[in-house]
Write an enzyme that holds these catalytic residues in place. Structure first.
Site, PDB file in Angstrom:
ATOM      1  N   ASN A 175      -5.330 -28.804  95.812  1.00 27.42           N
ATOM      2  CA  ASN A 175      -5.892 -28.147  96.991  1.00 27.42           C
ATOM      3  C   ASN A 175      -7.068 -28.974  97.518  1.00 27.42           C
ATOM      4  OD1 ASN A 175      -4.060 -26.023  96.908  1.00 27.42           O
ATOM      5  ND2 ASN A 175      -5.309 -24.869  95.471  1.00 27.42           N
ATOM      6  N   TYR A 176      -6.734 -30.065  98.170  1.00 24.89           N
ATOM      7  CA  TYR A 176      -7.731 -31.043  98.611  1.00 24.89           C
ATOM      8  C   TYR A 176      -8.909 -30.413  99.368  1.00 24.89           C
ATOM      9  CZ  TYR A 176      -9.558 -35.311 100.801  1.00 24.89           C
ATOM     10  OH  TYR A 176     -10.358 -36.339 101.227  1.00 24.89           O
ATOM     11  N   PRO A 177      -8.689 -29.478 100.289  1.00 25.31           N
ATOM     12  CA  PRO A 177      -9.839 -28.898 100.996  1.00 25.31           C
ATOM     13  C   PRO A 177     -10.849 -28.233 100.069  1.00 25.31           C
ATOM     14  CG  PRO A 177      -7.814 -28.381 102.154  1.00 25.31           C
ATOM     15  CD  PRO A 177      -7.411 -28.974 100.830  1.00 25.31           C
ATOM     16  N   ASP A 178     -10.371 -27.676  98.952  1.00 28.23           N
ATOM     17  CA  ASP A 178     -11.270 -26.998  98.005  1.00 28.23           C
ATOM     18  C   ASP A 178     -12.133 -27.979  97.220  1.00 28.23           C
ATOM     19  OD1 ASP A 178     -10.317 -24.549  98.714  1.00 28.23           O
ATOM     20  OD2 ASP A 178      -9.032 -24.283  96.963  1.00 28.23           O
ATOM     21  N   HIS A 179     -11.675 -29.208  97.094  1.00 30.02           N
ATOM     22  CA  HIS A 179     -12.334 -30.149  96.197  1.00 30.02           C
ATOM     23  C   HIS A 179     -13.169 -31.209  96.910  1.00 30.02           C
ATOM     24  CE1 HIS A 179      -9.792 -28.191  93.385  1.00 30.02           C
ATOM     25  NE2 HIS A 179      -8.693 -28.813  93.730  1.00 30.02           N
TER      26      HIS A 179
END
Length: 409
Positions: A175-179
């Site tokens: 979940n790229y946006p979360d990281h």
């Protein structure tokens, strides 16, 4: 501001952390690692979702055994309050009054319904810095939509760019946006607000719409679409580099990433591979012809490196000035990557329940105020009594009574 003897550029700053899952806790983590007192507000009836997410230490599930949670919450404290109870909400307001920063990533309106929204926070702390991280913002037709990193990546265009044109989108593998974009954009906004308050004495309300933050990660594609260029999933094809891809090497699931941008790099690649015949005849064109030529080059290069060890190939190419790297898995990074080992990236902290656990180190080096992972992730509610009696003004008897009533604990 709160006082603290801990080292770090943010010592003396206190954060009332109502965030959960991925993006929010990863926003407050660097603040904690750099000296801020981050007090994570949780509930025993509704724990942070990632406390129940694998991997678990020893493969045994438990609210205090998630490696995912641990890596997002170093250097923090944890208190448990029932925010549905009037006394729980009152204690939360006391915490806000004693804090410099309030952060949450709930659906719009959640904190307001709890009586903990920005106006309520300003009433008890006029110079508060208050961060909301709604999925798509606090206004607009989609303000009430809920979602996590996967849905944000889809809505924000990331999934539409990842994969091959004739197949379904493959995503970013996590979940790229979360990281990456959302927590780090949030951290920068908070630091800017702290600096402004130091100069003016005034607080800030920060609205970080996670969708808009994610869109910033595909800026070049947005610009291209804005001038009429057809932007599409294109696999590993690159307008500048050729070859540009990930190529299978000897062994099971062993790959090497290679990108050639300059003529000098091309000559280095050809030299390492022993000047194969196909390298003499390869010509690149433009448009769809360039794509066809790149596909032929990928096929020839894939056959040429199939018997190479991926690490040996990457090392040989790097020595020849060609950008290349083996495709590492998590175990490779942890145990075999010489660069990360030499820079002491991995930090081992002893967790009260999980024992020795490996954490990511701070990924940037400040020369004068470097920060550090000051403690492992907290056990659920580990600091409730200390915070309630030492900071929020409860007597020991009041704490025991409220604990028995499960308002706190």
């Amino acid at each position: 501001m709160a006082t603290s003897d801990d080292e770090g550029p943010l010592r003396g700053v206190r954060v009332a952390d109502f965030t959960w899952v991925g993006a929010g806790p990863f926003l407050t983590k660097p603040l904690a690692d750099h000296g801020a007192e981050v007090i994570k507000v949780e509930s025993r009836t509704r724990t942070d979702v990632i406390r129940s997410m694998a991997p678990f230490a020893g493969g045994v599930p438990g609210v205090n055994r998630s490696g995912y949670f641990a890596n997002r919450n170093s250097s923090k404290k944890s208190i448990c309050l029932d925010l549905r109870h009037p006394v729980g909400r009152e204690l939360a307001l006391r915490l806000i009054a004693a804090s410099d920063i309030v952060a949450n990533n709930f659906t719009p309106g959640t904190m307001e319904r709890l009586g903990l929204g920005y106006r309520a926070a300003c009433a008890v702390r006029p110079d508060v810095i208050y961060l909301d991280m709604p999925m798509q913002g606090v206004s607009g037709p989609h303000r009430d939509f809920r979602g996590y990193g996967l849905s944000i990546a889809a809505a924000g265009g990331l999934l539409g760019l990842s994969g091959y044109p004739d197949r379904a989108p493959v995503g970013t593998g996590t979940n790229y946006p979360d990281h990456v974009p959302n927590p780090l954009h949030g951290a920068i906004a908070v630091l800017a607000a702290l600096r402004q308050r130091r100069r003016t004495g005034r607080g800030q309300y920060i609205e970080l719409a996670q969708l808009e933050s994610t869109v910033n990660a595909i800026g070049p594609a947005i610009l291209a679409a804005g001038v009429g260029i057809d932007v599409r999933r294109d696999g590993n094809f690159d307008e500048v580099a050729a070859p540009h891809g990930v190529y299978r090497c000897a062994g099971e699931d062993s790959w090497c990433a290679i990108a050639v941008v300059t003529d000098e790099q091309w000559r280095g690649l050809v030299r390492v591979l022993g000047h194969p015949d196909w390298a003499r005849s390869t010509e690149m064109s433009t448009g769809d012809g360039r794509r066809s030529a790149a596909a032929l080059l990928d096929k020839a290069l894939g056959e040429a490196v199939r018997d190479w060890d991926a690490r040996e190939l990457a090392d040989a190419l790097a020595a020849a000035g060609v950008p290349a790297a083996p495709v590492n898995d998590a175990a490779d990074l942890l145990h075999r990557d010489p660069q990360l080992a030499a820079r002491r990236h991995w930090v081992t902290l002893r967790h009260p329940e999980m024992g020795d656990c490996v954490y990511d180190g701070i990924p940037y080096r400040l020369s004068t105020t470097p920060g550090r992972l000051r403690s492992p992730a907290p056990l659920l509610g580990a600091d409730t009594r200390a915070v309630c009696t030492e900071l929020l003004g409860l007597t020991g008897a009041e704490y025991d009574r409220l604990h028995e009533q499960e308002v706190i604990g």
